[in-house]
Design a protein around this motif. Structure first.
Motif, PDB file in Angstrom:
ATOM      1  N   ARG B 194       0.978  -1.298  -0.192  1.00 48.54           N
ATOM      2  CA  ARG B 194       0.080  -0.363   0.577  1.00 48.54           C
ATOM      3  C   ARG B 194       0.682   0.878   0.231  1.00 48.54           C
ATOM      4  NH1 ARG B 194      -0.327   3.096   4.772  1.00 48.54           N
ATOM      5  NH2 ARG B 194       0.490   1.804   6.797  1.00 48.54           N
ATOM      6  N   GLU B 195      -0.062   2.410  -0.438  1.00 47.98           N
ATOM      7  CA  GLU B 195       1.035   4.043  -0.446  1.00 47.98           C
ATOM      8  C   GLU B 195       1.365   3.926   0.962  1.00 47.98           C
ATOM      9  OE1 GLU B 195       2.893   6.681  -3.051  1.00 47.98           O
ATOM     10  OE2 GLU B 195       1.680   4.392  -3.450  1.00 47.98           O
ATOM     11  N   LEU B 196       2.088   4.294   1.563  1.00 49.22           N
ATOM     12  CA  LEU B 196       2.741   4.808   3.196  1.00 49.22           C
ATOM     13  C   LEU B 196       2.329   6.342   2.751  1.00 49.22           C
ATOM     14  CD1 LEU B 196       6.392   3.773   3.576  1.00 49.22           C
ATOM     15  CD2 LEU B 196       3.991   2.519   3.991  1.00 49.22           C
ATOM     16  N   THR B 197       2.349   7.175   3.690  1.00 51.41           N
ATOM     17  CA  THR B 197       1.996   8.267   3.898  1.00 51.41           C
ATOM     18  C   THR B 197       3.215   9.571   3.636  1.00 51.41           C
ATOM     19  OG1 THR B 197       2.204   8.397   6.275  1.00 51.41           O
ATOM     20  CG2 THR B 197       0.374   8.161   5.391  1.00 51.41           C
ATOM     21  N   GLU B 198       2.557  10.026   3.060  1.00 46.72           N
ATOM     22  CA  GLU B 198       3.466  11.671   2.724  1.00 46.72           C
ATOM     23  C   GLU B 198       4.602  11.917   3.844  1.00 46.72           C
ATOM     24  OE1 GLU B 198       4.725  12.951  -0.151  1.00 46.72           O
ATOM     25  OE2 GLU B 198       3.699  11.720  -1.511  1.00 46.72           O
ATOM     26  N   ALA B 199       4.209  11.859   5.232  1.00 51.06           N
ATOM     27  CA  ALA B 199       4.605  12.429   6.043  1.00 51.06           C
ATOM     28  C   ALA B 199       5.954  11.591   6.114  1.00 51.06           C
ATOM     29  CB  ALA B 199       3.741  12.388   7.494  1.00 51.06           C
ATOM     30  N   LEU B 200       4.927  10.107   6.655  1.00 50.07           N
ATOM     31  CA  LEU B 200       6.497   9.512   6.620  1.00 50.07           C
ATOM     32  C   LEU B 200       7.418   9.377   5.543  1.00 50.07           C
ATOM     33  CD1 LEU B 200       7.527   6.762   8.483  1.00 50.07           C
ATOM     34  CD2 LEU B 200       6.205   5.045   6.768  1.00 50.07           C
TER      35      LEU B 200
END
Lengths: 468, 312
Positions: B194-200
């Motif tokens: 899955r796509e990880l969050t931008e923040a991470l």
């Protein structure tokens, strides 16, 4: 050393920041913190090494494979232009010992007279086979010099690139036969040749800029460059991936729902029973357990000629779905309908499946024209007994009936029986109801209709279907 | 940005980079350019690294090799669906706390002997069960922290990681903030499910690991199975490459090519013909449907047993 002391820090800083700006304008999410990271990363690598310089920037600025792909193109374009701009500014013959990280290492002036074309061709082949970018760049310079001397240049960069490539005899895979004897593969792969073409193009542009003394206007990346390079099997892999995601989402969705307290339904029976302990006062409420929907799926797929390109996509979707759902029945139709569930279960190879389907007698394709009305009638007759409110029907097709009766009533009956009906149309919404498309007749009957011609659309659809 | 990068810096960073690569190689991991560079940057900048790539290209192995190469302890947090703070960060040892309360209650016969004291007492470090993340942060000696398969967790967990990854600290409401004693090297791996969050992503360096080029994989196989004949190793890697090009449910990983090499060595095979391939192919292909496909597409193209050398 390609980096003399004349590059002060803030000059580099300016360059890097405007490079990041360029990345932003191409849609990469580059934040301030990333720029700071890039600065500290760049200080850790030798600037004279183009590869490491690029890797260091990429590690801090491009945070996914797609981003990385864009990054590389922007990097090439931007530093090329920056170097040229610098060269024009200084008006010096900075040809080969360039001061920017972009430049090649070959310091010696190019002497066109000494170039033997055959030898050059051989060297280029070798460089392409080895994938040696630095060497390719230098050889591209030589090649351009050699052909410039012959006066064959047309002045149009794109044309010249092809001309040079052809006269060098560089066609992908051209050495395949010769290589067999040697026992090793020296076959020119398509990628290598394309990279060499890139070098040629850049060298020609560089010369053009030198002649005219100004930069051509910057062009943003075309959509074609943006997309990751793909081939049919990779596309298939992408479809498989989004279907795996669908599966995962279906599995986790249940858990999410379980944790949610709101909107739960009280189970009266069990609450009353529990209240016996407290003398009939219902102190503790019992709720009905929420079960995630595990849909029974019926997929109907149009495989007629009007959707030829799309039906390959659809079939691959079907194919991928089969791995993921246990209760899935698939049908293909043109003029009549035929069940292919078993074929899909047996065959793992997608190409085989499509072959089988196309030759399968079941898809009575007398004229090759889709007859949606007839398909609904047949489907109702054969299958409708199995349809119940828990089943989901997915139709993949363009709703082009070739002027025949759409039998919307039959389709309505079908949607009534099934719990949900989705329609995936391979055409952009703009073309719906245009010509012989009768989407308007079917659309209101479906639970929802989608346009679906990229894997992105498919993922969106996956989101919707996975909802309880 | 403290050290001014001048021409003199030309040798320094390059030397550091080479040292990193050599150290990795010495601990049995042949890193390619970008992997070596990013590991080097991770140590120098103190930033976490997000490693993505298909399954079985050595993402986890990179972390292990880094820990061996730097002589640091490896602390591993294996992620899975439903992983929560109690399993990843810390947990209060309820049983011990309860015992303490009871013990305190026992000593004071006159009733309540200052409940506040007990309260403060039972939220001390003594009653804290450290989980991987806290262990990595609180460790005296520098460690390598591996957060494996981050894409298996849910987004809430990712958000919780942000504090750890950017400031290397953990706030425990009852105790205050635990700050890192030493700078850990943090690696996060993801299979991209899955796509990880931008923040991470923003907080990490990014490294994409792909299947290695043939030459490199030959080197890797030879490193792990040194007794294998060089020609055979190359042939083996080429065949594995052919298998990977098919659309399989699970393409063979590097570890599996090494296993296969070991098996061939055990069997005393001196070439890969279709018979040996069919017998041993289950080592690299692990799905029944895949087996059929591979047997048909790759097995057929190998020379039959008995003939010398391959003309594929």
């Amino acid at each position: 050393m390609p980096r003399p002391a004349r590059a002060p820090r803030d000059l580099i800083a300016d360059q890097l920041v405007s490079f990041c700006d360029e990345l932003r304008s191409e849609g990469l999410a580059v934040g301030t913190s990333e720029i700071l990271d890039a600065f500290s990363a760049v200080e850790q690598v030798p600037w004279s090494d183009r590869l490491q310089f690029r890797e260091a920037l990429a590690a801090t600025l491009a945070k996914s494979q797609e981003d990385r792909h864009l990054f590389e193109q922007v990097f090439d374009r931007w530093f090329f232009r920056a170097a040229e701009l610098e060269a024009i500014d200084r008006e010096g013959p900075v040809e080969a010992d360039g001061a920017e990280p972009d430049r090649g290492e070959s310091g010696e002036p190019i002497d066109g007279e000494r170039i033997d074309v055959d030898e050059l061709t051989e060297m280029i082949r070798q460089a392409i086979a080895d994938g040696d970018d630095a060497l390719m760049r230098d050889l591209a310079q030589l090649a351009v010099a050699a052909f410039g001397r012959r006066g064959e240049g047309s002045g149009v960069v794109g044309v010249d690139v092809q001309r040079i490539r052809r006269s060098l005899g560089l066609t992908p895979g051209s050495q395949a036969q010769a290589a067999d004897g040697a026992g090793e593969d020296v076959e020119l792969d398509r990628d290598g040749v394309r990279r060499f073409e890139g070098h040629l193009r850049r060298e020609l542009e560089r010369r053009l800029i030198e002649r005219t003394g100004k930069l051509p206007p910057a062009r943003p990346l075309a959509d074609l460059d943006r997309a990751l390079p793909t081939n049919p099997t990779q596309d298939l892999a992408a479809v498989h991936r989004s279907v795996t995601m669908l599966k995962r989402r279906l599995a986790t969705l249940g858990n999410e729902q379980r944790g949610r307290r709101r909107g739960r339904v009280v189970d009266v029976r069990r609450t009353m029973r529990a209240s016996l302990e407290t003398g009939g006062v219902p102190l503790t409420l019992r709720y009905r357990p929420r079960r995630p929907r595990r849909p029974e799926i019926y997929v109907l797929c149009d495989v007629s000629t009007s959707v030829t390109s799309a039906s390959v996509f659809f079939l691959s979707v079907l194919h991928a779905l089969h791995d993921s759902f246990r209760k899935l029945r698939s049908f293909v139709f043109i003029e009549r309908i035929s069940e292919v569930t078993e074929t899909f279960e047996r065959e793992r190879d997608f190409r085989k499946v499509s072959e089988r389907i196309s030759q399968d007698g079941g898809v009575a394709d007398i004229s090759g024209y889709t007859d949606y009305g007839r398909v609904w009638l047949e489907f109702l007759e054969e299958i409708s007994a199995d349809l119940d409110p828990r089943s989901t029907v997915i139709v993949l097709g363009d709703a082009r009936t070739n002027g025949r009766d759409p039998h919307a009533a039959a389709f309505a009956k079908l949607t009534e029986r099934a719990g949900r009906t989705f329609w995936l149309n391979p055409e952009p919404r703009l073309y719906w109801n245009y010509g012989d498309s009768v989407m308007a007749a079917y659309e209101p009957l479906t639970t929802e209709s989608f346009e679906c011609w990229t894997t992105k659309h498919l993922e969106h659809f996956v989101d919707v279907v996975a909802k309880p | 940005m403290s050290p001014p990068p001048t021409a003199a810096a030309g040798s320094g960073p390059a030397a550091g980079l080479e040292a990193t690569r050599d150290a990795l190689a010495a601990s049995g991991y042949l890193a390619d350019d970008s992997a070596a560079l990013v590991s080097h940057l991770a140590q120098q900048l103190g930033k976490p690294v997000l490693v993505e790539g298909p399954a079985g290209v050595g993402k986890t192995e990179l972390a292990k090799a880094l820990s061996r190469a730097t002589g640091r302890e490896l602390i591993r947090l294996q992620c899975y669906e439903g992983l929560d703070e109690a399993k990843a960060l810390y947990e209060w040892n309820y049983r011990k706390q309860l015992l303490r309360i009871q013990a305190e209650a026992g000593t004071g016969p006159e009733g309540e002997p200052a409940g506040g004291e007990v309260m403060e007492d039972i939220f001390g470090e003594e009653f804290l069960l450290t989980r991987p993340l806290l262990a990595a942060i609180a460790s005296e000696a520098p460690v390598v922290l591996l957060i494996d398969e981050i894409d298996k967790t849910d987004q809430e967990f990712e958000a919780m990681l942000l504090e750890v990854l950017s400031d290397f600290q953990i706030s425990i409401p009852e105790l205050g903030v635990v700050e890192a004693q030493s700078m850990p090297i943090v690696l996060l791996t993801s299979n991209n499910s899955r796509e990880l969050t931008e923040a991470l992503k923003r907080r990490c360096l990014y490294l994409w690991l792909d299947y290695p080029a043939i030459d490199r994989e030959v080197e890797i196989v030879r490193l792990h199975v040194p007794d294998l004949d060089a020609g055979l190793a190359r042939r083996l890697v080429e065949v594995v490459g052919m298998v990977r090009e098919l659309d399989l449910k699970k393409p063979p990983s590097i570890a599996e090519s090494i296993d296969w090499a070991r098996a061939l060595l055990l069997l005393g095979a001196d070439q890969i013909d279709s018979e040996t391939f069919n017998r041993t192919m289950s080592i690299i292909v692990k799905h029944r449907t895949d087996l059929d496909l591979v047997a048909e597409r790759v097995g057929m193209r190998l020379p039959a047993a008995g003939r010398n050398d391959g003309t594929s």
